[in-house]
Enzyme design. Structure first.
Site, PDB file in Angstrom:
ATOM      1  N   LYS A 263       0.831  -1.207   0.000  1.00  0.00           N
ATOM      2  CA  LYS A 263       0.000   0.000   0.000  1.00  0.00           C
ATOM      3  C   LYS A 263       0.863   1.254   0.000  1.00  0.00           C
ATOM      4  O   LYS A 263       1.937   1.277   0.598  1.00  0.00           O
ATOM      5  CB  LYS A 263      -0.920   0.018   1.230  1.00  0.00           C
ATOM      6  CG  LYS A 263      -1.863  -1.156   1.318  1.00  0.00           C
ATOM      7  CD  LYS A 263      -2.722  -1.111   2.569  1.00  0.00           C
ATOM      8  CE  LYS A 263      -3.763  -0.026   2.497  1.00  0.00           C
ATOM      9  NZ  LYS A 263      -4.704  -0.087   3.649  1.00  0.00           N
TER      10      LYS A 263
ATOM     11  N   GLU B 191       0.889  -4.956   4.592  1.00  0.00           N
ATOM     12  CA  GLU B 191       0.007  -5.517   5.603  1.00  0.00           C
ATOM     13  C   GLU B 191      -0.645  -6.779   5.048  1.00  0.00           C
ATOM     14  O   GLU B 191      -0.616  -7.038   3.845  1.00  0.00           O
ATOM     15  CB  GLU B 191      -1.043  -4.505   6.060  1.00  0.00           C
ATOM     16  CG  GLU B 191      -2.055  -4.103   5.023  1.00  0.00           C
ATOM     17  CD  GLU B 191      -3.043  -3.065   5.562  1.00  0.00           C
ATOM     18  OE1 GLU B 191      -2.708  -2.365   6.540  1.00  0.00           O
ATOM     19  OE2 GLU B 191      -4.154  -2.959   5.018  1.00  0.00           O
TER      20      GLU B 191
ATOM     21  N   TYR C  69      -3.166  -9.313   3.564  1.00  0.00           N
ATOM     22  CA  TYR C  69      -4.339  -9.194   2.700  1.00  0.00           C
ATOM     23  C   TYR C  69      -5.453 -10.067   3.248  1.00  0.00           C
ATOM     24  O   TYR C  69      -5.260 -11.245   3.529  1.00  0.00           O
ATOM     25  CB  TYR C  69      -4.012  -9.601   1.263  1.00  0.00           C
ATOM     26  CG  TYR C  69      -5.220  -9.590   0.362  1.00  0.00           C
ATOM     27  CD1 TYR C  69      -5.852  -8.395   0.034  1.00  0.00           C
ATOM     28  CD2 TYR C  69      -5.751 -10.778  -0.143  1.00  0.00           C
ATOM     29  CE1 TYR C  69      -6.970  -8.375  -0.781  1.00  0.00           C
ATOM     30  CE2 TYR C  69      -6.864 -10.768  -0.968  1.00  0.00           C
ATOM     31  CZ  TYR C  69      -7.479  -9.561  -1.275  1.00  0.00           C
ATOM     32  OH  TYR C  69      -8.584  -9.546  -2.083  1.00  0.00           O
TER      33      TYR C  69
ATOM     34  N   HIS D  67     -16.243  -4.218   2.661  1.00  0.00           N
ATOM     35  CA  HIS D  67     -15.761  -2.857   2.924  1.00  0.00           C
ATOM     36  C   HIS D  67     -16.884  -2.080   3.611  1.00  0.00           C
ATOM     37  O   HIS D  67     -17.902  -1.781   3.005  1.00  0.00           O
ATOM     38  CB  HIS D  67     -15.370  -2.197   1.605  1.00  0.00           C
ATOM     39  CG  HIS D  67     -14.752  -0.843   1.752  1.00  0.00           C
ATOM     40  ND1 HIS D  67     -13.551  -0.508   1.177  1.00  0.00           N
ATOM     41  CD2 HIS D  67     -15.157   0.268   2.411  1.00  0.00           C
ATOM     42  CE1 HIS D  67     -13.252   0.739   1.468  1.00  0.00           C
ATOM     43  NE2 HIS D  67     -14.224   1.239   2.221  1.00  0.00           N
TER      44      HIS D  67
ATOM     45  N   LYS E 228     -14.853   2.120  -5.984  1.00  0.00           N
ATOM     46  CA  LYS E 228     -16.241   1.808  -5.636  1.00  0.00           C
ATOM     47  C   LYS E 228     -17.150   2.046  -6.840  1.00  0.00           C
ATOM     48  O   LYS E 228     -16.981   3.014  -7.578  1.00  0.00           O
ATOM     49  CB  LYS E 228     -16.690   2.685  -4.468  1.00  0.00           C
ATOM     50  CG  LYS E 228     -15.864   2.490  -3.194  1.00  0.00           C
ATOM     51  CD  LYS E 228     -16.161   3.579  -2.181  1.00  0.00           C
ATOM     52  CE  LYS E 228     -15.242   3.478  -0.979  1.00  0.00           C
ATOM     53  NZ  LYS E 228     -15.394   4.610  -0.051  1.00  0.00           N
TER      54      LYS E 228
ATOM     55  N   GLU F  88      -8.469   3.230   6.871  1.00  0.00           N
ATOM     56  CA  GLU F  88      -8.038   4.609   6.720  1.00  0.00           C
ATOM     57  C   GLU F  88      -9.172   5.560   7.055  1.00  0.00           C
ATOM     58  O   GLU F  88     -10.335   5.134   7.216  1.00  0.00           O
ATOM     59  CB  GLU F  88      -7.554   4.881   5.290  1.00  0.00           C
ATOM     60  CG  GLU F  88      -8.650   4.735   4.244  1.00  0.00           C
ATOM     61  CD  GLU F  88      -8.137   4.952   2.829  1.00  0.00           C
ATOM     62  OE1 GLU F  88      -6.919   4.999   2.638  1.00  0.00           O
ATOM     63  OE2 GLU F  88      -8.986   5.091   1.918  1.00  0.00           O
TER      64      GLU F  88
ATOM     65  N   ARG G 182     -12.897  14.035   4.331  1.00  0.00           N
ATOM     66  CA  ARG G 182     -13.649  14.903   3.415  1.00  0.00           C
ATOM     67  C   ARG G 182     -15.060  14.355   3.257  1.00  0.00           C
ATOM     68  O   ARG G 182     -15.412  13.314   3.820  1.00  0.00           O
ATOM     69  CB  ARG G 182     -12.965  14.925   2.051  1.00  0.00           C
ATOM     70  CG  ARG G 182     -12.771  13.514   1.490  1.00  0.00           C
ATOM     71  CD  ARG G 182     -12.275  13.510   0.074  1.00  0.00           C
ATOM     72  NE  ARG G 182     -11.816  12.209  -0.380  1.00  0.00           N
ATOM     73  CZ  ARG G 182     -12.596  11.212  -0.764  1.00  0.00           C
ATOM     74  NH1 ARG G 182     -13.915  11.355  -0.735  1.00  0.00           N
ATOM     75  NH2 ARG G 182     -12.088  10.059  -1.160  1.00  0.00           N
TER      76      ARG G 182
ATOM     77  N   VAL H 276     -18.026  10.717  -2.051  1.00  0.00           N
ATOM     78  CA  VAL H 276     -18.874  10.646  -3.239  1.00  0.00           C
ATOM     79  C   VAL H 276     -20.229  10.047  -2.872  1.00  0.00           C
ATOM     80  O   VAL H 276     -21.280  10.512  -3.322  1.00  0.00           O
ATOM     81  CB  VAL H 276     -18.199   9.782  -4.334  1.00  0.00           C
ATOM     82  CG1 VAL H 276     -19.140   9.577  -5.517  1.00  0.00           C
ATOM     83  CG2 VAL H 276     -16.898  10.421  -4.790  1.00  0.00           C
TER      84      VAL H 276
ATOM     85  N   ARG I 143     -22.734   4.616  -9.292  1.00  0.00           N
ATOM     86  CA  ARG I 143     -21.920   5.645  -9.939  1.00  0.00           C
ATOM     87  C   ARG I 143     -22.018   5.475 -11.451  1.00  0.00           C
ATOM     88  O   ARG I 143     -21.608   4.446 -12.000  1.00  0.00           O
ATOM     89  CB  ARG I 143     -20.461   5.536  -9.494  1.00  0.00           C
ATOM     90  CG  ARG I 143     -20.273   5.708  -7.998  1.00  0.00           C
ATOM     91  CD  ARG I 143     -18.809   5.844  -7.639  1.00  0.00           C
ATOM     92  NE  ARG I 143     -18.606   5.887  -6.197  1.00  0.00           N
ATOM     93  CZ  ARG I 143     -17.492   6.291  -5.601  1.00  0.00           C
ATOM     94  NH1 ARG I 143     -16.474   6.695  -6.348  1.00  0.00           N
ATOM     95  NH2 ARG I 143     -17.383   6.296  -4.291  1.00  0.00           N
TER      96      ARG I 143
END
Length: 501
Positions: free
Chosen positions: A158, A200, A202, A208, A237, A288, A292, A295, A338
């Protein structure tokens, strides 16, 4: 109180912020690049200003120019939206130094969340579960081989900085390590200007799960439930939903407490998202913090009734949260698709050009966030996201059914979109049963199935067209024959016979 907000973004998210400003009686100031001169956000804003050339580096990423413009036009605050400068600590710091309110976390917080490795280590020390991994950057091939053996395959390489799947590599054996490591570093360097990476474990077969949080400057915080973002392709996504079909109240409370603790530990303010992986045994692992507006924020708004953009602005101008955790009730189910200008028959390559005809779907439980219109030219310089289609229902199946019908009703002509791919996912048996993980698209061969379905449709249309053409030819011949017979009869009745008829 904030009276004038400069929106440092474009497209649908700029429009979304403009609408919130109108409801709060705040003057909205748009910026635009040369490529966006005909975009809707500059037509709906109270004022609009050119910021630069076509490319983001010439316009939406120009920190000094944007802040200077904000000062010149008397903006009290800047809303960065998502993407571009939304998580850039230097941008937030520049605003702070110039006395302009940055609608988001403090620059020091953005420094903490921007370093994924340090943020992970900090929260791990605070008791928030994380995936097994190395607590330092991988600086050499020697480190790489040593650490990978300690963690055990499969592992994930990562990027320390940035996100969005850039620099991510899954490695399943020692032979793949070197190439994956070097390509990860290169991609991270190109995307974020820094090539540091870490390792890290997997997690196979994970989901998710992310938690939407709000926290004011006085330390009051709430979470607004979770979003399930497991439907992804190459870590991007595609479909999100709220709430997650797999979580019960106990698990929701557990992961919500992790998210609020994370916000407290790093002194987070404003709206943010704390992201986790969920394994088969219902254990959560912190990934993480996205510092912000996301979407996919509309699905949280649909099930909670909370306007997240308005809450952002209120927090930024020093208001206390007027919501408590017990006020947050999850009502029904919401799904977001999306809509990307991508060609599903050509490995989802970006599609640009003029939208010749545009008609969005409507109806009960249907919301469209978009800046498209008939005649709009989709530029090549920006992300392929052109719309977000959101549905709400009393339960998963009602929301899914409404989404299927809305996608079928969505008319976008002139460019290719990923709507066929989305329909393949929504009609998939595993998806209907809510049995999916982050590997769903690859496991179900969704892209290949979409190509097959579209090829069959095309063949069927060609067959229908051939039949119609054949019928038209027969009708034409029949009419011609009738005309000839009539001419023969008329000629004979007059005592004449036309030779050759």
């Amino acid at each position: 109180m904030i009276k004038r907000i400069l929106i440092a973004n474009r497209g649908e998210i700029a429009l979304r912020i403009i609408r919130a400003c109108k409801e709060l009686n705040i003057c909205s100031l748009a910026i635009f690049s040369d490529a966006d001169i005909n975009s809707l956000h500059i037509k709906y804003a109270d004022e609009a200003y050119r910021i630069g050339g076509n490319y983001p580096s010439e316009s939406y990423l120009k920190i000094d120019e944007i802040v200077e413009l904000a000062k010149k036009v008397g903006a009290d605050a800047i809303h960065p939206g998502y993407g571009f400068l939304s998580e850039n600590p230097k941008f937030a710091e520049k605003c702070e130094k110039e006395g302009i309110i940055f609608i988001g976390p403090k620059s020091t917080t953005l420094e903490k969340t921007g370093n994924k490795l340090e943020c992970k280590i900090t929260l791990e020390k605070a008791g928030i579960p994380t995936l097994k991994g190395h607590k330092g950057e991988i600086k050499s091939l020697e480190d790489l081989y040593k650490v990978s053996e300690e963690i055990g395959f499969p592992i994930l390489i990562k990027s320390v900085y940035g996100g969005g799947g850039r620099g991510l590599r899954i490695v399943r054996n020692k032979e793949e390590l070197r190439e994956a490591f070097l390509s990860s570093q290169l991609e991270a360097k190109e995307a974020f200007g820094r090539g540091e990476v870490y390792l890290e474990k997997y997690l196979e077969g994970a989901r998710h799960i992310e938690i939407q949080i709000l926290r004011d400057i006085y330390g009051n915080s709430i979470h607004l439930g979770e979003r399930d973002c497991s439907i992804q392709r190459r870590y991007q996504k595609i479909i999100e939903m709220a709430p997650s079909p797999i979580l019960n109240d106990e698990l929701r409370k557990k992961v919500g407490s992790y998210a609020l603790k994370a916000a407290e530990v790093i002194d987070y303010t404003n709206a943010g998202t704390v992201e986790f992986l969920l394994d088969k045994n219902f254990n959560f692992y912190f990934i993480e913090i996205n510092a912000r507006l996301q979407v996919e924020h509309p699905i949280t708004e649909m099930v909670t009734g909370v306007d997240l953009v308005k809450e952002q602005i209120k927090i930024a101008q020093g208001e206390k949260l007027d919501l408590k955790q017990e006020d947050i009730k999850i009502r029904g189910f919401s799904i977001e698709c999306r809509i990307n200008a991508e060609d599903p028959l050509n490995d989802l390559m970006p599609s640009v050009g003029t939208v010749k005809y545009y008609l969005p779907p409507s109806g009960i439980g249907v919301r469209v966030d978009s800046a498209l219109y008939s005649g709009y030219n989709i530029p090549i310089y920006y992300d392929s996201l052109i719309a977000k289609l959101i549905t709400w229902g009393r339960d998963f199946e009602e929301a899914r059914g409404r989404m299927v019908n809305a996608l079928k009703d969505y008319q976008i002509e002139g460019v290719s979109t990923n709507i066929p791919l989305l329909l393949t996912i929504l009609n998939n048996e595993r998806f209907i049963k809510q049995d999916f993980t982050v590997n769903f698209i690859e496991e179900e061969k969704i892209l290949e199935k979409t190509k097959m379905i579209e090829a069959n449709k095309k063949r069927e249309m060609e067959e229908v067209a051939a039949i119609v053409a054949s019928l038209n030819l027969k009708v034409k011949k029949k009419k011609e024959y009738s005309t000839i017979k009539n001419l023969q009869v008329k000629s004979l009745s007059k005592g004449r016979f036309i030779d050759g008829l």
